[in-house]
Design a protein around this motif. Structure first.
Motif, PDB file in Angstrom:
ATOM      1  N   ASP A 186       0.748  -0.922  -0.236  1.00  0.00           N
ATOM      2  CA  ASP A 186      -0.036   0.134  -0.009  1.00  0.00           C
ATOM      3  C   ASP A 186       0.936   1.265   0.117  1.00  0.00           C
ATOM      4  O   ASP A 186       1.574   1.808   1.165  1.00  0.00           O
ATOM      5  CB  ASP A 186      -0.782  -0.193   1.168  1.00  0.00           C
ATOM      6  N   LYS A 187       0.980   1.743  -1.193  1.00  0.00           N
ATOM      7  CA  LYS A 187       1.867   2.838  -1.252  1.00  0.00           C
ATOM      8  C   LYS A 187       1.421   4.172  -0.618  1.00  0.00           C
ATOM      9  O   LYS A 187       2.230   4.765   0.173  1.00  0.00           O
ATOM     10  CB  LYS A 187       1.988   3.259  -2.888  1.00  0.00           C
ATOM     11  N   GLU A 188       0.178   4.675  -1.029  1.00  0.00           N
ATOM     12  CA  GLU A 188      -0.516   5.744  -0.317  1.00  0.00           C
ATOM     13  C   GLU A 188      -0.368   5.405   1.339  1.00  0.00           C
ATOM     14  O   GLU A 188      -0.033   6.435   2.096  1.00  0.00           O
ATOM     15  CB  GLU A 188      -1.667   6.101  -0.804  1.00  0.00           C
ATOM     16  N   GLY A 189      -0.950   4.370   1.667  1.00  0.00           N
ATOM     17  CA  GLY A 189      -1.150   4.248   3.209  1.00  0.00           C
ATOM     18  C   GLY A 189       0.213   4.266   3.961  1.00  0.00           C
ATOM     19  O   GLY A 189       0.301   4.672   4.895  1.00  0.00           O
ATOM     20  N   THR A 190       1.262   3.544   3.026  1.00  0.00           N
ATOM     21  CA  THR A 190       2.702   3.503   3.807  1.00  0.00           C
ATOM     22  C   THR A 190       2.910   5.116   4.107  1.00  0.00           C
ATOM     23  O   THR A 190       3.456   5.744   4.660  1.00  0.00           O
ATOM     24  CB  THR A 190       3.517   2.843   2.946  1.00  0.00           C
ATOM     25  N   GLU A 191       2.844   5.864   2.796  1.00  0.00           N
ATOM     26  CA  GLU A 191       3.376   7.201   2.593  1.00  0.00           C
ATOM     27  C   GLU A 191       2.486   8.161   3.863  1.00  0.00           C
ATOM     28  O   GLU A 191       3.253   8.676   4.590  1.00  0.00           O
ATOM     29  CB  GLU A 191       2.833   7.956   1.507  1.00  0.00           C
ATOM     30  N   SER A 192       1.436   7.876   3.921  1.00  0.00           N
ATOM     31  CA  SER A 192       0.554   8.757   4.985  1.00  0.00           C
ATOM     32  C   SER A 192       1.202   8.399   6.530  1.00  0.00           C
ATOM     33  O   SER A 192       1.171   9.444   7.415  1.00  0.00           O
ATOM     34  CB  SER A 192      -0.866   8.788   4.750  1.00  0.00           C
ATOM     35  N   VAL A 193       1.595   7.115   6.756  1.00  0.00           N
ATOM     36  CA  VAL A 193       2.043   6.903   8.048  1.00  0.00           C
ATOM     37  C   VAL A 193       3.505   7.516   8.290  1.00  0.00           C
ATOM     38  O   VAL A 193       3.502   7.985   9.342  1.00  0.00           O
ATOM     39  CB  VAL A 193       2.108   5.183   8.408  1.00  0.00           C
ATOM     40  N   PHE A 194       4.227   7.423   7.276  1.00  0.00           N
ATOM     41  CA  PHE A 194       5.511   8.175   7.298  1.00  0.00           C
ATOM     42  C   PHE A 194       5.507   9.670   7.511  1.00  0.00           C
ATOM     43  O   PHE A 194       6.336  10.357   8.507  1.00  0.00           O
ATOM     44  CB  PHE A 194       6.226   7.724   6.223  1.00  0.00           C
ATOM     45  N   GLU A 195       4.332  10.054   6.943  1.00  0.00           N
ATOM     46  CA  GLU A 195       4.412  11.696   7.228  1.00  0.00           C
ATOM     47  C   GLU A 195       3.830  12.066   8.566  1.00  0.00           C
ATOM     48  O   GLU A 195       4.447  13.126   9.133  1.00  0.00           O
ATOM     49  CB  GLU A 195       3.105  12.284   6.470  1.00  0.00           C
ATOM     50  N   LYS A 196       3.138  11.166   9.462  1.00  0.00           N
ATOM     51  CA  LYS A 196       2.927  11.128  10.711  1.00  0.00           C
ATOM     52  C   LYS A 196       3.446  10.730  12.021  1.00  0.00           C
ATOM     53  O   LYS A 196       3.546  10.978  12.953  1.00  0.00           O
ATOM     54  CB  LYS A 196       1.368  10.969  11.103  1.00  0.00           C
ATOM     55  N   ALA A 197       4.452   9.767  11.514  1.00  0.00           N
ATOM     56  CA  ALA A 197       5.030   9.042  12.532  1.00  0.00           C
ATOM     57  C   ALA A 197       6.028   9.778  13.546  1.00  0.00           C
ATOM     58  O   ALA A 197       6.834  10.679  12.887  1.00  0.00           O
ATOM     59  CB  ALA A 197       5.866   7.932  11.751  1.00  0.00           C
TER      60      ALA A 197
END
Ligand code: MCN
Ligand code: CUM
Length: 801
Positions: A186-197
């Motif tokens: 999940d490219k987008e899902g992964t990206e959004s977690v990285f943005e907030k982590a």
């Protein structure tokens, strides 16, 4: 849950007597080897046999202007000199690869890598052939080579494969040097977690190109019988039936008239799965000349042209919370595949099982992107105790766990404990699509930590650091994926990756059994017999195991990817159980009782509740070939084709302690403790041997092996003067241990084991070496960890002059 079951002391009397599952039965194949009586391909000598030798390109990238054979043909004893032009009318100048690409059998108009096959000389003996290749005159026009994969897709990069351009000079891919781009997760899902982590870490690493370099190089003897129209091929192959299918389709000879025999093999390690140009040339020459033709490589040809492994440039990223619990994983890979995509692996998986890179950890979301490119280097990519890129996958996740631990200031063991998939979570679906069948990671790591006294080691390291000494403690807790595989997601050339066993019991109760796999040193003749011994109560020594002859063995996909135990051993157990079911019918008829009243007691059927009323399997065997009651068919035979429902997921916990010399950069492996869990253990001694071998090869990779190229595409390190093969002198002492978590879906609960020690040890070594410098801010160092490279790192850190 008792994870330490299956100890030899717990075995039954019958099991010990028949040397069944769990016994450290001595290897039955060894007496002939230690007496020098193995029969390898090069021992095959047939009347009238001639030899092939190859003219190979000195350049990595060049156009062939002309080839003059005259002088070579004039040499007495030379029968033929073949080039692509000669193979063209047969349409054999190119051959398909196992990864749906094609590979030149003999260079067609241009050469793509140094040492590529350009012309083949066939002569009376190998010495004349060797002289003759010097007399073949090839004129080349040198082209700029593409060596650095990072330059492969820039504008104006040399195009490796012009043969793939269509008439408009275009290719399907965005760049002619791009083979594939594969993304999973999940490219987008992964990206959004990285943005907030709250915590993120990132590291780039290179897993160098390495070669397994088994004791015996590759070779074959092709023998075409022009009268019968039969073709026999003796070949160093880990997958003889696959060779038969390919040879049949290339030659047009039906599979029933092609016989492929893998005799004794001096090590395979994945190097002997594919089909090499020399084999095709030998087969063509045998058909054309009507006589047997032998091709056997020398060591440099072997190291330069046959299947190597890895060559992956990987970037790992982890997003986590403040406690180090992983929230997401992202991995990007650039894979250098060389000039042809000839990875020998299941068709559907362009980067093998790289998507097992979530490792042993509970990771909610992940994304993997792999780009494979062409360069002017020999083709390959999956070989060397690898189970299709799981080695790279484990390396990247284990390195990233260390980087995360370092960032948070927790120990390498603690970060893993916090993220492991828990025992109650199995079967566990990973974010990238696999279902881990079973495991108990916490228990395994704890057992190892206790065994080495991890806290004491950390304390010792603290003191050493204060004194300016370099001591590293490496950790690796890996999960393997072996047993390719379920036919729904694994096939080679359309043939599903099942495996097979055929068992025949003779009137005297002895047995011959044949499988679709082929041992290259793993001890199958010993261990398969143990399975049958347990299932049927027949002494192992009365069971003959035969593999590797396609005329007699049932179709199977061969031995690699540690698949023999997960797949073929399951077929063995099931076929044996079919025989037992028939024996039950016979026993019931013999004693005139119903089948239901019978109970199987390890080596006999007994009537429940009636002491003394029983028939041993030996008695039943004798009767099975005589006059049978109730229309029972004579004989005691069974064949089983086993399509596994899932892979098996063996795992392990390794700890390595190193001391690094501050003067020389030399690393001494002080301690290496390896705990492996491969489920039910068939032969503990053979498992230990496999682990010692895998650890030693892991040590070789981590501390010395590499096949680099210079800027002109010349391969460096392709002789044993340069290529590191550890001997007993360099090899550290190994300590082994185990737990037993049976596979829930395998008939015996067994998982593969052979590749685990390699896959698990390599990141552990790197972990230890890096850990020696981690207090100085070092998060990663690329392999191989030679004294020179480590010394350079120390110099950079100002630790040495
Ligand atoms: N075994 C066991 N109990 C288990 C698992 C395995 O007793 N639970 C035993 C088996 O019965 C077998 C041996 O261990 O005798 C290895 O079994 P397995 O893990 O199923 O692997 P394979 O037999 O399929 O062997 C392939 C594997 C691979 S992929 C490489 S690479 C490698 C390796 O084997 N190449 C080898 N080990 C090698 N060992 C030798 N000597 N030579 C090679 O070329
Ligand atoms: Cu990839 S080495 Mo083993 O699978 O033969």
């Amino acid at each position: 849950q008792d994870l330490n079951t299956n100890e030899e002391g717990d075995l039954s009397e019958v099991t010990k007597r028949v040397q069944g599952i769990g016994c450290s039965r001595k290897r039955k194949e060894d007496p002939k080897f230690v007496q020098g009586r193995g029969q390898y391909v090069d021992d095959v000598k047939l009347p009238g046999m001639v030899f092939v030798d190859m003219v190979r390109s000195p350049y990595a990238h060049a156009r062939i202007v002309s080839i003059n054979k005259e002088k070579a043909l004039a040499l007495p004893g030379v029968h033929a000199v073949l080039t692509a032009e000669d193979l063209k009318p047969l349409n054999l100048h190119w051959m398909p690869t196992l990864a749906a690409d094609k590979q030149a059998v003999l260079a067609d108009e241009k050469v793509h890598f140094q040492y590529q096959e350009v012309a083949a000389v066939i002569a009376d003996d190998r010495y004349i052939a060797a002289d003759a290749i010097e007399l073949v005159e090839v004129e080349y026009e040198i082209l700029p080579p593409l060596v650095d994969p990072y330059q492969s897709m820039v504008d104006g990069a040399p195009i490796v494969r012009d043969d793939l351009l269509d008439e408009h000079g275009e290719v399907e891919q965005s760049h002619p040097n791009k083979i594939f781009e594969w993304d999973v997760g999940d490219k987008e899902g992964t990206e959004s977690v990285f943005e907030k982590a709250p915590v993120t870490v990132k590291e780039t690493m290179y897993y160098p190109r390495v070669h397994p370099s088994p004791l015996e190089t590759c070779g074959c003897v092709a023998s075409f019988d022009p009268v019968k129209g039969n073709l026999t091929v003796y070949v160093t192959s880990q997958a003889p039936h696959v060779v038969r299918t390919v040879v049949s389709s290339l030659s047009g000879i039906s599979e029933s008239k092609v016989r492929v025999i893998s005799p004794d093999i001096g090590g395979g390690f994945g190097n002997k799965v594919g089909i090499y140009p020399g084999y095709v040339v030998a087969i063509v020459a045998s058909i054309v000349l009507g006589r047997p033709v032998k091709f056997v490589e020398n060591r440099t040809e072997h190291l330069s042209t046959t299947a190597w492994a890895r060559d992956y440039f990987m970037t790992g990223e982890i997003a986590a919370d403040e406690q180090g619990r992983i929230q997401a994983l992202r991995v990007n890979v650039l894979g250098d595949h060389g000039a042809f995509n000839s990875q020998a692996q299941p068709t559907k998986w362009p980067a093998g099982f790289m998507n097992i890179c979530t490792g042993s950890y509970d990771i909610p979301v992940a994304y993997l992107n792999v780009v494979g490119v062409y360069t002017n280097k020999a083709p390959g990519g999956v070989a060397y105790r690898c189970s299709f890129r799981v080695t790279e996958a484990v390396y990247v996740i284990e390195r990233m766990m260390d980087v995360l631990a370092h960032k948070l200031g927790v120990s390498l063991a603690e970060i893993r404990m916090r993220n492991f998939v828990k025992p109650e979570q199995f079967p566990y679906d990973t974010a990238l699509g696999w279902q881990l069948d079973s495991g108990n990671y916490h228990f395994a790591l704890q057992k190892v930590m206790d065994a080495v006294d991890y806290p004491a080691l950390l304390e010792e390291q603290k003191v050493k650091r204060e004194n300016g000494e370099l001591m590293g403690i490496g950790v690796c807790t890996f999960t393997e994926i072996v047993g390719a595989g379920p036919t729904r997601n694994c096939d080679i050339l359309g043939i599903g990756m099942f495996d097979s066993a055929e068992i025949r019991m003779h009137p005297d109760g002895s047995i011959i059994a044949r499988m679709g796999t082929i041992s290259q040193g793993q001890g199958h003749a010993t261990t398969y017999a143990q399975i049958i011994a347990t299932e049927l109560g027949v002494d192992s020594d009365l069971i003959t195991i035969e593999e590797g002859d396609t005329d007699t063995a049932p179709y199977g996909l061969g031995t690699y990817g540690s698949r023999s135990t997960p797949v073929a051993a399951a077929a063995v157990a099931k076929a044996a159980r079919e025989i037992r079911a028939k024996a039950r019918k016979l026993a019931a008829a013999m004693m005139e009782v119903s089948e239901d009243s019978l109970e199987w007691q390890e080596d006999r059927f007994a009537v429940k509740g009636v002491p003394g009323m029983e028939k041993t399997i030996k008695e039943i065997a004798a009767v099975s070939y005589g006059q049978l009651p109730n229309g029972i068919e004579p004989g005691l035979e069974a064949v089983n084709y086993y399509d596994p429902p899932n892979f098996t997921y063996p795992f392990g916990a390794y700890i390595c302690v190193v001391d690094i010399d501050k003067g020389t950069g030399e690393t001494k492996v002080r301690r290496f403790y390896a705990l492996d869990d491969c489920g039910t253990r068939i032969n503990p001694m053979i498992i230990e041997g496999q682990i010692h071998g895998g650890l030693t090869e892991g040590y070789a990779v981590a501390f010395g092996q590499e096949l680099p190229f210079d800027a002109d595409g010349n391969i460096l390190g392709n002789t044993l003067m340069d290529y590191f093969i550890p001997t007993a002198v360099e090899t550290p002492k190994w300590e082994t241990d185990h737990t037993v978590t049976p596979s829930p879906h395998h008939p015996l609960g067994a998982k593969g084991v052979a590749e685990s020690p390699h896959v698990g040890s390599i990141p552990c070594f790197t972990s230890a070496v890096v850990d020696a410098f981690s207090h100085l801010g070092v998060t990663h160092m690329d392999m191989p960890h030679t004294a020179y490279r480590t010394w350079r790192e120390m110099k950079k850190l100002g630790l040495t002059q």
